[in-house]
Write a protein that holds these residues in place. Structure first.
Motif, mmCIF file in Angstrom:
data_model
loop_
_atom_site.group_PDB
_atom_site.id
_atom_site.type_symbol
_atom_site.label_atom_id
_atom_site.label_comp_id
_atom_site.label_asym_id
_atom_site.label_seq_id
_atom_site.Cartn_x
_atom_site.Cartn_y
_atom_site.Cartn_z
ATOM 1 N N ARG A 137 4.198 39.740 4.909
ATOM 2 C CA ARG A 137 4.805 39.705 3.570
ATOM 3 C C ARG A 137 3.993 40.541 2.587
ATOM 4 O O ARG A 137 4.551 41.326 1.805
ATOM 5 C CB ARG A 137 4.890 38.261 3.084
ATOM 6 C CG ARG A 137 5.415 38.120 1.658
ATOM 7 C CD ARG A 137 5.242 36.708 1.142
ATOM 8 N NE ARG A 137 5.468 36.630 -0.299
ATOM 9 C CZ ARG A 137 5.041 35.648 -1.067
ATOM 10 N NH1 ARG A 137 4.372 34.630 -0.532
ATOM 11 N NH2 ARG A 137 5.261 35.652 -2.369
ATOM 12 N N PHE A 138 2.673 40.390 2.616
ATOM 13 C CA PHE A 138 1.803 41.131 1.711
ATOM 14 C C PHE A 138 1.954 42.639 1.908
ATOM 15 O O PHE A 138 2.137 43.393 0.949
ATOM 16 C CB PHE A 138 0.353 40.700 1.943
ATOM 17 C CG PHE A 138 -0.661 41.450 1.133
ATOM 18 C CD1 PHE A 138 -0.606 41.445 -0.248
ATOM 19 C CD2 PHE A 138 -1.679 42.155 1.754
ATOM 20 C CE1 PHE A 138 -1.549 42.128 -1.001
ATOM 21 C CE2 PHE A 138 -2.620 42.842 1.011
ATOM 22 C CZ PHE A 138 -2.565 42.826 -0.368
ATOM 23 N N ARG A 139 1.922 43.086 3.155
ATOM 24 C CA ARG A 139 2.021 44.514 3.442
ATOM 25 C C ARG A 139 3.408 45.050 3.084
ATOM 26 O O ARG A 139 3.547 46.164 2.574
ATOM 27 C CB ARG A 139 1.693 44.773 4.910
ATOM 28 C CG ARG A 139 0.230 44.489 5.256
ATOM 29 C CD ARG A 139 -0.022 44.615 6.747
ATOM 30 N NE ARG A 139 0.260 45.939 7.213
ATOM 31 C CZ ARG A 139 -0.599 46.950 7.201
ATOM 32 N NH1 ARG A 139 -1.816 46.762 6.720
ATOM 33 N NH2 ARG A 139 -0.265 48.140 7.662
ATOM 34 N N SER A 140 4.442 44.255 3.327
ATOM 35 C CA SER A 140 5.798 44.683 2.990
ATOM 36 C C SER A 140 5.969 44.833 1.483
ATOM 37 O O SER A 140 6.551 45.812 0.993
ATOM 38 C CB SER A 140 6.813 43.678 3.542
ATOM 39 O OG SER A 140 8.121 43.988 3.115
ATOM 40 N N ILE A 176 -0.217 32.717 9.183
ATOM 41 C CA ILE A 176 -1.068 33.763 8.617
ATOM 42 C C ILE A 176 -0.483 35.138 8.926
ATOM 43 O O ILE A 176 -0.489 36.043 8.078
ATOM 44 C CB ILE A 176 -2.511 33.628 9.137
ATOM 45 C CG1 ILE A 176 -3.117 32.314 8.639
ATOM 46 C CG2 ILE A 176 -3.364 34.809 8.689
ATOM 47 C CD1 ILE A 176 -4.490 32.003 9.179
ATOM 48 N N ASN A 177 0.035 35.318 10.137
ATOM 49 C CA ASN A 177 0.726 36.572 10.467
ATOM 50 C C ASN A 177 1.870 36.831 9.500
ATOM 51 O O ASN A 177 2.084 37.964 9.047
ATOM 52 C CB ASN A 177 1.261 36.523 11.899
ATOM 53 C CG ASN A 177 0.246 36.991 12.915
ATOM 54 O OD1 ASN A 177 -0.574 37.861 12.635
ATOM 55 N ND2 ASN A 177 0.292 36.418 14.112
ATOM 56 N N GLN A 178 2.630 35.784 9.179
ATOM 57 C CA GLN A 178 3.755 35.929 8.256
ATOM 58 C C GLN A 178 3.275 36.296 6.854
ATOM 59 O O GLN A 178 3.892 37.121 6.165
ATOM 60 C CB GLN A 178 4.561 34.627 8.226
ATOM 61 C CG GLN A 178 5.266 34.307 9.531
ATOM 62 C CD GLN A 178 5.915 32.933 9.517
ATOM 63 O OE1 GLN A 178 5.882 32.224 8.512
ATOM 64 N NE2 GLN A 178 6.503 32.542 10.640
ATOM 65 N N GLN A 179 2.167 35.692 6.418
ATOM 66 C CA GLN A 179 1.624 36.017 5.099
ATOM 67 C C GLN A 179 1.156 37.467 5.039
ATOM 68 O O GLN A 179 1.380 38.167 4.040
ATOM 69 C CB GLN A 179 0.456 35.076 4.776
ATOM 70 C CG GLN A 179 0.859 33.632 4.575
ATOM 71 C CD GLN A 179 -0.340 32.726 4.394
ATOM 72 O OE1 GLN A 179 -1.390 33.148 3.891
ATOM 73 N NE2 GLN A 179 -0.214 31.478 4.806
#
Length: 199
Positions: free
Chosen positions: A48-51, A42-45
């Motif tokens: 990715r979304f914010r990036s 979830i941290n990775q998702q």
């Protein structure tokens, strides 16, 4: 929460994994608990979304849908027919505007319910006993804040040399635009206050 799992046959063979839970408390007092899975993915998702919001907003839709599957779809049955949702986010969820995530393949959360945030569920319960309820068709939207150069000296406990760039949340202008547009479409004529620009 920390989830321990035995790796082998010995008592010392345990591994610890951080996992995310969601608690849903309905107005009738009923409580449900949902397992949302390991925090790592979830941290990775979220990252990715914010990036992608910063670098290529059009590409962020796929990440937004993935986050909706991870965080909202497990709660979909509990969110059905709800018109107001109070969220007390923690961990990676605190970095997201849940209102613009899809509950299913087509509908965003804000299209079915007004969403508000509170630092803690305990604080929100205390506030409800001290104040009258707000209209469900009003929204205060804040985003794209450009902080002044001396912002560090005006925030208690902050480093005096902190820069406006370090505080600026990339992608919040787009979040603000999409959230307010969805709110206007869902609640035409409702009260809407938008705060953006220099602080």
């Amino acid at each position: 929460y920390g989830h321990s799992q035995q790796k082998g046959q010995t008592r010392a063979g345990y591994s610890m994994e951080e996992r995310l839970l969601a608690f849903v408390i309905r107005s009738d007092g009923s409580l449900q608990c949902f397992q949302l899975g390991p925090v790592g993915p979830i941290n990775q998702q979220v990252a990715r979304f914010r990036s992608e919001l910063r670098e290529d907003p059009a590409a962020a839709d796929a990440a937004r849908v993935q986050l909706g599957r991870s965080l909202l779809q497990p709660l979909a049955a509990s969110l059905r027919d709800v018109t107001r949702i109070h969220v007390s986010p923690d961990g990676p969820v605190a970095q997201l505007p849940l209102a613009v995530l899809p509950v299913d393949a087509t509908d965003f959360l804000i299209e079915s319910a007004a969403v508000s945030y509170t630092p803690s569920a305990r604080q929100w319960i205390r506030q409800q006993s001290d104040s009258s309820p707000l209209s469900s068709q009003s929204l205060l939207a804040v985003g794209g804040i450009a902080y002044a150069d001396d912002v560090g000296s005006r925030i208690p406990g902050a480093a005096a040399d902190i820069t406006p760039e370090e505080l600026f949340l990339a992608g919040t202008e787009l979040e603000l635009k999409q959230t307010t547009a969805a709110f206007r479409q869902q609640f035409p004529g409702a009260g809407l206050t938008v705060m953006s620009g220099t602080a």
